[in-house]
Motif scaffolding. Structure first.
Motif, PDB file in Angstrom:
ATOM      1  N   MET A  92       0.840  -1.195   0.000  1.00 30.89           N
ATOM      2  CA  MET A  92       0.000   0.000   0.000  1.00 30.89           C
ATOM      3  C   MET A  92       0.874   1.242   0.000  1.00 30.89           C
ATOM      4  SD  MET A  92      -3.120   1.049   2.456  1.00 30.89           S
ATOM      5  CE  MET A  92      -3.617   2.742   2.616  1.00 30.89           C
ATOM      6  N   PRO A  93       0.717   2.076  -1.020  1.00 29.51           N
ATOM      7  CA  PRO A  93       1.490   3.329  -1.049  1.00 29.51           C
ATOM      8  C   PRO A  93       0.960   4.309  -0.007  1.00 29.51           C
ATOM      9  CG  PRO A  93      -0.009   3.237  -2.905  1.00 29.51           C
ATOM     10  CD  PRO A  93      -0.138   1.918  -2.184  1.00 29.51           C
ATOM     11  N   GLU A  94       1.766   5.293   0.321  1.00 33.84           N
ATOM     12  CA  GLU A  94       1.327   6.342   1.239  1.00 33.84           C
ATOM     13  C   GLU A  94       0.484   7.343   0.461  1.00 33.84           C
ATOM     14  OE1 GLU A  94       3.065   9.903   4.078  1.00 33.84           O
ATOM     15  OE2 GLU A  94       4.426   8.379   3.353  1.00 33.84           O
ATOM     16  N   PHE A  95      -0.644   7.716   1.038  1.00 36.34           N
ATOM     17  CA  PHE A  95      -1.522   8.702   0.432  1.00 36.34           C
ATOM     18  C   PHE A  95      -1.702   9.863   1.394  1.00 36.34           C
ATOM     19  CE2 PHE A  95      -3.100   4.840  -1.677  1.00 36.34           C
ATOM     20  CZ  PHE A  95      -3.083   5.259  -3.000  1.00 36.34           C
ATOM     21  N   SER A  96      -1.794  11.065   0.857  1.00 35.33           N
ATOM     22  CA  SER A  96      -2.244  12.220   1.635  1.00 35.33           C
ATOM     23  C   SER A  96      -3.063  13.085   0.685  1.00 35.33           C
ATOM     24  CB  SER A  96      -1.084  12.987   2.243  1.00 35.33           C
ATOM     25  OG  SER A  96      -0.246  13.509   1.247  1.00 35.33           O
ATOM     26  N   PHE A  97      -4.058  13.741   1.235  1.00 30.96           N
ATOM     27  CA  PHE A  97      -5.004  14.494   0.424  1.00 30.96           C
ATOM     28  C   PHE A  97      -5.160  15.905   0.973  1.00 30.96           C
ATOM     29  CE2 PHE A  97      -6.163  10.040   0.058  1.00 30.96           C
ATOM     30  CZ  PHE A  97      -6.340   9.889  -1.314  1.00 30.96           C
ATOM     31  N   PRO A  98      -5.450  16.876   0.103  1.00 28.31           N
ATOM     32  CA  PRO A  98      -5.743  18.238   0.565  1.00 28.31           C
ATOM     33  C   PRO A  98      -7.077  18.275   1.323  1.00 28.31           C
ATOM     34  CG  PRO A  98      -5.995  18.092  -1.830  1.00 28.31           C
ATOM     35  CD  PRO A  98      -5.465  16.762  -1.352  1.00 28.31           C
ATOM     36  N   PRO A  99      -7.298  19.315   2.120  1.00 30.11           N
ATOM     37  CA  PRO A  99      -8.490  19.380   2.981  1.00 30.11           C
ATOM     38  C   PRO A  99      -9.825  19.161   2.273  1.00 30.11           C
ATOM     39  CG  PRO A  99      -6.957  21.104   3.591  1.00 30.11           C
ATOM     40  CD  PRO A  99      -6.404  20.458   2.346  1.00 30.11           C
ATOM     41  N   ASP A 100     -10.038  19.757   1.115  1.00 30.01           N
ATOM     42  CA  ASP A 100     -11.320  19.576   0.421  1.00 30.01           C
ATOM     43  C   ASP A 100     -11.524  18.122   0.007  1.00 30.01           C
ATOM     44  OD1 ASP A 100     -12.052  22.209   0.731  1.00 30.01           O
ATOM     45  OD2 ASP A 100     -11.476  22.808  -1.300  1.00 30.01           O
TER      46      ASP A 100
END
Length: 118
Positions: A92-100
């Motif tokens: 599983m790759p690392e994911f990060s997302f912007p607030p919206d």
């Protein structure tokens, strides 16, 4: 030789074409946060996880998103989505997302939980 294709179109037909083209863009703009969340998880997570209400996870070890409430309070996932989800396995790759996007994903996840109010 160029043909003038507008010659055969009546005013009503031309108006209908312009209306269809114009509303296609506004339909995208009117997308709900939950719809946007679904698109995001389908694109980023759907390779391994079941991201819908009835599908099966392609990776048997990956939990179905509709059952996440059995592991975590859904609202508690917002911080991990924003800062980066890390797991104990390298597939599983690392994911990060912007607030919206985080808000949209949380909204979608809440909408598909098998136990509403999760």
């Amino acid at each position: 030789m160029k043909r003038d294709v507008s010659v055969g179109l009546g005013v009503g037909a031309l108006a209908a074409v312009l209306l269809a083209v114009g509303t296609a863009g506004s339909a995208f703009a009117a997308e709900s946060p939950a719809q946007r969340g679904h698109e995001l998880v389908l694109k980023n997570c759907g390779v391994c996880h079941a991201v819908g209400v009835k599908d099966k996870s392609p990776n048997p070890a990956a939990p179905a998103f509709r059952e996440l409430h059995t592991r975590y309070p859904i609202d508690d996932l917002a911080e991990a989505l924003a800062e980066g989800i890390l797991t104990g396995h390298p597939q599983m790759p690392e994911f990060s997302f912007p607030p919206d996007d985080v808000k949209a994903i949380i909204e979608y996840l809440k909408s598909i939980q098998t136990k509403q109010g999760a």
